[in-house]
Design an enzyme around this catalytic site. Structure first.
Site, PDB file in Angstrom:
ATOM      1  N   ARG A 137     -43.237 -30.241 -31.647  1.00 11.00           N
ATOM      2  CA  ARG A 137     -43.371 -29.310 -32.635  1.00 11.00           C
ATOM      3  C   ARG A 137     -44.697 -28.862 -32.936  1.00 11.00           C
ATOM      4  O   ARG A 137     -44.889 -27.414 -33.147  1.00 11.00           O
ATOM      5  CB  ARG A 137     -43.023 -29.749 -34.086  1.00 11.00           C
ATOM      6  CG  ARG A 137     -42.809 -28.930 -35.159  1.00 11.00           C
ATOM      7  CD  ARG A 137     -42.182 -29.695 -36.461  1.00 11.00           C
ATOM      8  NE  ARG A 137     -42.810 -31.124 -37.052  1.00 11.00           N
ATOM      9  CZ  ARG A 137     -42.567 -31.766 -37.864  1.00 11.00           C
ATOM     10  NH1 ARG A 137     -41.474 -31.409 -38.413  1.00 11.00           N
ATOM     11  NH2 ARG A 137     -43.354 -32.584 -38.297  1.00 11.00           N
ATOM     12  N   LYS A 240     -45.183 -25.725 -38.932  1.00 12.00           N
ATOM     13  CA  LYS A 240     -46.176 -26.477 -39.769  1.00 12.00           C
ATOM     14  C   LYS A 240     -47.556 -26.069 -39.683  1.00 12.00           C
ATOM     15  O   LYS A 240     -48.466 -27.054 -39.276  1.00 12.00           O
ATOM     16  CB  LYS A 240     -46.023 -28.087 -39.327  1.00 12.00           C
ATOM     17  CG  LYS A 240     -46.177 -28.861 -40.389  1.00 12.00           C
ATOM     18  CD  LYS A 240     -45.785 -30.440 -39.947  1.00 12.00           C
ATOM     19  CE  LYS A 240     -46.132 -31.488 -41.211  1.00 12.00           C
ATOM     20  NZ  LYS A 240     -45.280 -31.277 -42.265  1.00 12.00           N
ATOM     21  N   GLU A 276     -35.687 -25.086 -48.959  1.00 11.37           N
ATOM     22  CA  GLU A 276     -36.273 -26.785 -48.761  1.00 11.37           C
ATOM     23  C   GLU A 276     -37.198 -27.001 -49.830  1.00 11.37           C
ATOM     24  O   GLU A 276     -37.536 -25.917 -50.841  1.00 11.37           O
ATOM     25  CB  GLU A 276     -36.881 -26.874 -47.386  1.00 11.37           C
ATOM     26  CG  GLU A 276     -38.242 -26.078 -47.249  1.00 11.37           C
ATOM     27  CD  GLU A 276     -39.002 -26.519 -45.982  1.00 11.37           C
ATOM     28  OE1 GLU A 276     -39.681 -27.462 -46.146  1.00 11.37           O
ATOM     29  OE2 GLU A 276     -38.480 -25.906 -44.930  1.00 11.37           O
TER      30      GLU A 276
END
Length: 395
Positions: A137, A240, A276
């Site tokens: 990621r 992220k 989210e």
């Protein structure tokens, strides 16, 4: 090792620290920095190191999610963007990073990070959980921000060495975990908008307990945000990156002031579907079916999210990655959230446009969330078998 030798070993991206060591070799403080201020900085760094040292007795039951028990050792490597080669990296005391005010990350935001945990297990060893997924990621996030990604083996080496060096900070089994924060940033100086000329990868850690104040399995109260959005199609919601998080503070702080634990966001197109929570993914349960919003670029591909999907399916649940309307959520049997920090957290109530829906008995964890939490943590702590091969032994 002499100060001069230390200076020669520092990577090019750390020129300020190299110059400081060279000046110290001759008994002088860095240029334009009065000796008194230099001494104050040295004293402050020593104080940080002293605070980081683990006391003989630690009240592990009082751990929250913060830096009260920061590990004494961090790891750092650098990369010159010209050749794209990363240094081997090294362990060093936890402390301030030398960086120019013109560092790209400070001006234009080239920074991505990860969150991971190391835990003591029933087999009397310390393990990580799916660190390869975190490495993947970070690599994808780095590519999205035009950064030089660290090689996967370097990432794994970094987190492993930090855990080994800070083994005393890993709480006893079931008392918490050692949270690791790998941080990749454009540390090289730049004035015009463009990729950084150099990058730094840092990994530091801290002993942590429950993310939410009420405790790990205490149900949380969420409110649906109807004005602000966390992400939009084509944007950075699935990455992220550091810049994704501070924008949610304005709504999160307002929600907490009004007694809520956190905020859940809706899609930016229609204001109809759940996306989210500020820092975790969300799941909605109806009978034996569990639904969670799909990954379409606006939702972070959580490692815990992926694990819960696989784990729930292995236990006979039907798991659908499909859009979930806020109306469906208000009519669900239960809701829970997932993330590295929160693990699995049951939702006690959801409030939307002034209407509040209570899930289950107040103060009691909902059954599906409790079941999946037990299975996940049991696997992570090696209380249960690991048929997926997710556990990564360190020491």
């Amino acid at each position: 090792m002499s100060l001069a030798a230390q200076a020669k070993q520092l990577p090019c991206a750390l020129q300020p620290q190299r110059a400081s060591l060279q000046l110290q070799q001759h008994g002088r403080a860095p240029a334009r920095l009065p000796a008194t201020r230099w001494q104050q900085r040295l004293a402050a760094r020593a104080q940080l190191a002293a605070q980081a040292a683990p006391p003989a007795e630690v009240d592990w039951d009082s751990l929250g999610f913060g830096l009260s028990r920061v590990g004494a050792t961090m790891w750092m490597a650098s990369c010159d963007a010209v050749d794209g080669k990363w240094s081997t990296g090294e362990l060093q005391p936890y402390g301030p990073l030398p960086m120019y005010p013109s560092a790209q990350a400070l001006n234009y935001g080239q920074a991505v990070f990860e969150g991971m945990k190391a835990q003591r297990t029933a087999k009397d060893r310390i393990v990580l959980f799916r660190p390869d997924a975190n490495a993947d990621r970070m690599i994808e996030g780095a590519k999205r921000l035009s950064m030089v990604p660290p090689p996967k083996d370097l990432f794994l080496e970094a987190v492993t060495k930090v855990v080994e060096a800070n083994a005393d900070w890993v709480p006893p089994q079931g008392k918490g975990s050692l949270y690791l924060r790998p941080l990749l940033m454009g540390s090289g100086p730049i004035l015009g908008l463009g990729p950084a000329p150099a990058y730094t990868l840092v990994v530091y850690c801290a002993s942590v307990g429950s993310y939410f104040k009420g405790g790990q399995l205490t149900p949380i109260d969420l409110i649906v945000e109807t004005h602000f959005h966390r992400a939009a199609p084509g944007g950075m919601g699935g990455t992220k990156c550091a810049g994704n998080y501070s924008p949610v503070l304005v709504t999160q702080l307002a929600a907490k002031k009004n007694g809520y634990s956190d905020v859940v966001y809706l899609d930016a197109k229609t204001d109809t579907y759940l996306e989210e929570v500020s820092s975790c993914n969300i799941f909605v349960v109806k009978g034996k079916t569990i639904r969670t919003p799909p990954l379409k670029g606006t939702i972070l591909p959580g490692v815990t999210r992926r694990s819960i999907i696989e784990l729930a399916r292995s236990r006979g649940y039907t798991v659908e990655e499909e859009p979930v309307s806020v109306t469906e959520a208000m009519e669900a049997d239960e809701i829970f959230t997932t993330g590295t920090a929160v693990v699995v957290s049951p939702v006690g109530s959801l409030t939307y446009e002034g209407k509040r829906r209570q899930f289950g008995e107040p103060g009691q964890p909902s059954p599906v969330a409790l079941e999946l939490y037990d299975q996940l943590t049991g696997l992570q702590q090696e209380r249960y078998p690991d048929p997926f091969g997710w556990v990564y032994p360190v020491c």
